[in-house]
Motif scaffolding. Structure first.
Motif, PDB file in Angstrom:
ATOM      1  N   SER A  32       0.811  -1.219   0.000  1.00  0.00           N
ATOM      2  CA  SER A  32       0.000   0.000   0.000  1.00  0.00           C
ATOM      3  C   SER A  32       0.846   1.272   0.000  1.00  0.00           C
ATOM      4  O   SER A  32       0.347   2.357  -0.280  1.00  0.00           O
ATOM      5  N   LYS A  33       2.150   1.148   0.290  1.00  0.00           N
ATOM      6  CA  LYS A  33       3.030   2.319   0.366  1.00  0.00           C
ATOM      7  C   LYS A  33       4.045   2.380  -0.771  1.00  0.00           C
ATOM      8  O   LYS A  33       4.887   3.284  -0.798  1.00  0.00           O
ATOM      9  N   ILE A  39       7.831   7.668  -5.216  1.00  0.00           N
ATOM     10  CA  ILE A  39       7.820   9.118  -5.425  1.00  0.00           C
ATOM     11  C   ILE A  39       8.828   9.797  -4.512  1.00  0.00           C
ATOM     12  O   ILE A  39       9.569  10.691  -4.941  1.00  0.00           O
ATOM     13  N   ALA A  40       8.899   9.375  -3.265  1.00  0.00           N
ATOM     14  CA  ALA A  40       9.864   9.956  -2.327  1.00  0.00           C
ATOM     15  C   ALA A  40      11.292   9.723  -2.806  1.00  0.00           C
ATOM     16  O   ALA A  40      12.139  10.624  -2.742  1.00  0.00           O
ATOM     17  N   ARG A  41      11.575   8.524  -3.304  1.00  0.00           N
ATOM     18  CA  ARG A  41      12.915   8.220  -3.805  1.00  0.00           C
ATOM     19  C   ARG A  41      13.230   9.039  -5.051  1.00  0.00           C
ATOM     20  O   ARG A  41      14.341   9.548  -5.200  1.00  0.00           O
ATOM     21  N   ARG A  43      12.149  11.971  -5.765  1.00  0.00           N
ATOM     22  CA  ARG A  43      12.443  13.345  -5.313  1.00  0.00           C
ATOM     23  C   ARG A  43      13.860  13.448  -4.759  1.00  0.00           C
ATOM     24  O   ARG A  43      14.571  14.417  -5.024  1.00  0.00           O
ATOM     25  N   MET A  44      14.289  12.446  -4.003  1.00  0.00           N
ATOM     26  CA  MET A  44      15.655  12.462  -3.480  1.00  0.00           C
ATOM     27  C   MET A  44      16.669  12.437  -4.622  1.00  0.00           C
ATOM     28  O   MET A  44      17.680  13.131  -4.580  1.00  0.00           O
ATOM     29  N   TYR A  45      16.414  11.623  -5.630  1.00  0.00           N
ATOM     30  CA  TYR A  45      17.328  11.537  -6.759  1.00  0.00           C
ATOM     31  C   TYR A  45      17.375  12.868  -7.504  1.00  0.00           C
ATOM     32  O   TYR A  45      18.434  13.300  -7.943  1.00  0.00           O
ATOM     33  N   LEU A  46      16.225  13.521  -7.650  1.00  0.00           N
ATOM     34  CA  LEU A  46      16.181  14.825  -8.303  1.00  0.00           C
ATOM     35  C   LEU A  46      17.018  15.833  -7.524  1.00  0.00           C
ATOM     36  O   LEU A  46      17.830  16.570  -8.089  1.00  0.00           O
ATOM     37  N   TRP A  47      16.850  15.869  -6.219  1.00  0.00           N
ATOM     38  CA  TRP A  47      17.624  16.791  -5.377  1.00  0.00           C
ATOM     39  C   TRP A  47      19.114  16.471  -5.445  1.00  0.00           C
ATOM     40  O   TRP A  47      19.932  17.342  -5.264  1.00  0.00           O
ATOM     41  N   GLY A  48      19.446  15.204  -5.699  1.00  0.00           N
ATOM     42  CA  GLY A  48      20.847  14.797  -5.811  1.00  0.00           C
ATOM     43  C   GLY A  48      21.409  14.994  -7.212  1.00  0.00           C
ATOM     44  O   GLY A  48      22.479  14.498  -7.521  1.00  0.00           O
ATOM     45  N   ARG A  49      20.656  15.669  -8.071  1.00  0.00           N
ATOM     46  CA  ARG A  49      21.074  16.004  -9.432  1.00  0.00           C
ATOM     47  C   ARG A  49      21.327  14.774 -10.293  1.00  0.00           C
ATOM     48  O   ARG A  49      22.235  14.753 -11.107  1.00  0.00           O
ATOM     49  N   ARG A  50      20.513  13.742 -10.151  1.00  0.00           N
ATOM     50  CA  ARG A  50      20.611  12.588 -11.039  1.00  0.00           C
ATOM     51  C   ARG A  50      19.966  12.950 -12.365  1.00  0.00           C
ATOM     52  O   ARG A  50      19.066  13.774 -12.420  1.00  0.00           O
ATOM     53  N   ASN A  51      20.406  12.325 -13.439  1.00  0.00           N
ATOM     54  CA  ASN A  51      19.894  12.641 -14.759  1.00  0.00           C
ATOM     55  C   ASN A  51      18.709  11.794 -15.172  1.00  0.00           C
ATOM     56  O   ASN A  51      17.947  12.180 -16.053  1.00  0.00           O
ATOM     57  N   GLY A  52      18.586  10.621 -14.611  1.00  0.00           N
ATOM     58  CA  GLY A  52      17.518   9.728 -15.019  1.00  0.00           C
ATOM     59  C   GLY A  52      17.076   8.865 -13.845  1.00  0.00           C
ATOM     60  O   GLY A  52      17.775   8.718 -12.864  1.00  0.00           O
ATOM     61  N   LEU A  53      15.915   8.287 -13.995  1.00  0.00           N
ATOM     62  CA  LEU A  53      15.371   7.406 -12.968  1.00  0.00           C
ATOM     63  C   LEU A  53      14.815   6.163 -13.631  1.00  0.00           C
ATOM     64  O   LEU A  53      13.981   6.260 -14.528  1.00  0.00           O
TER      65      LEU A  53
END
Length: 57
Positions: A32-33, A39-41, A43-53
């Protein structure tokens, strides 16, 4: 990660960082989570300047 990006940039090369989000495959949280965890992960990757997910279902 920032130090690696800086070193690669100084060398005149380009770096593409692809972050994996394996909450589904690794069963990191209860079903259920899973969406919220992914989504939380992301966002963390985005803040860490990753280029792709890479998202698996």
């Amino acid at each position: 990660m920032e130090a690696i990006r800086n070193a690669v940039s100084k060398a005149g090369a380009h770096l593409f960082v692809n972050a994996r989000c394996d909450a589904y495959l690794a069963k990191l949280v209860e079903d259920s989570k899973l969406t919220d965890e992914s989504i939380a992960r992301a966002r963390m990757y985005l803040w860490g300047r990753r280029n792709g997910l890479h998202k698996t279902f």
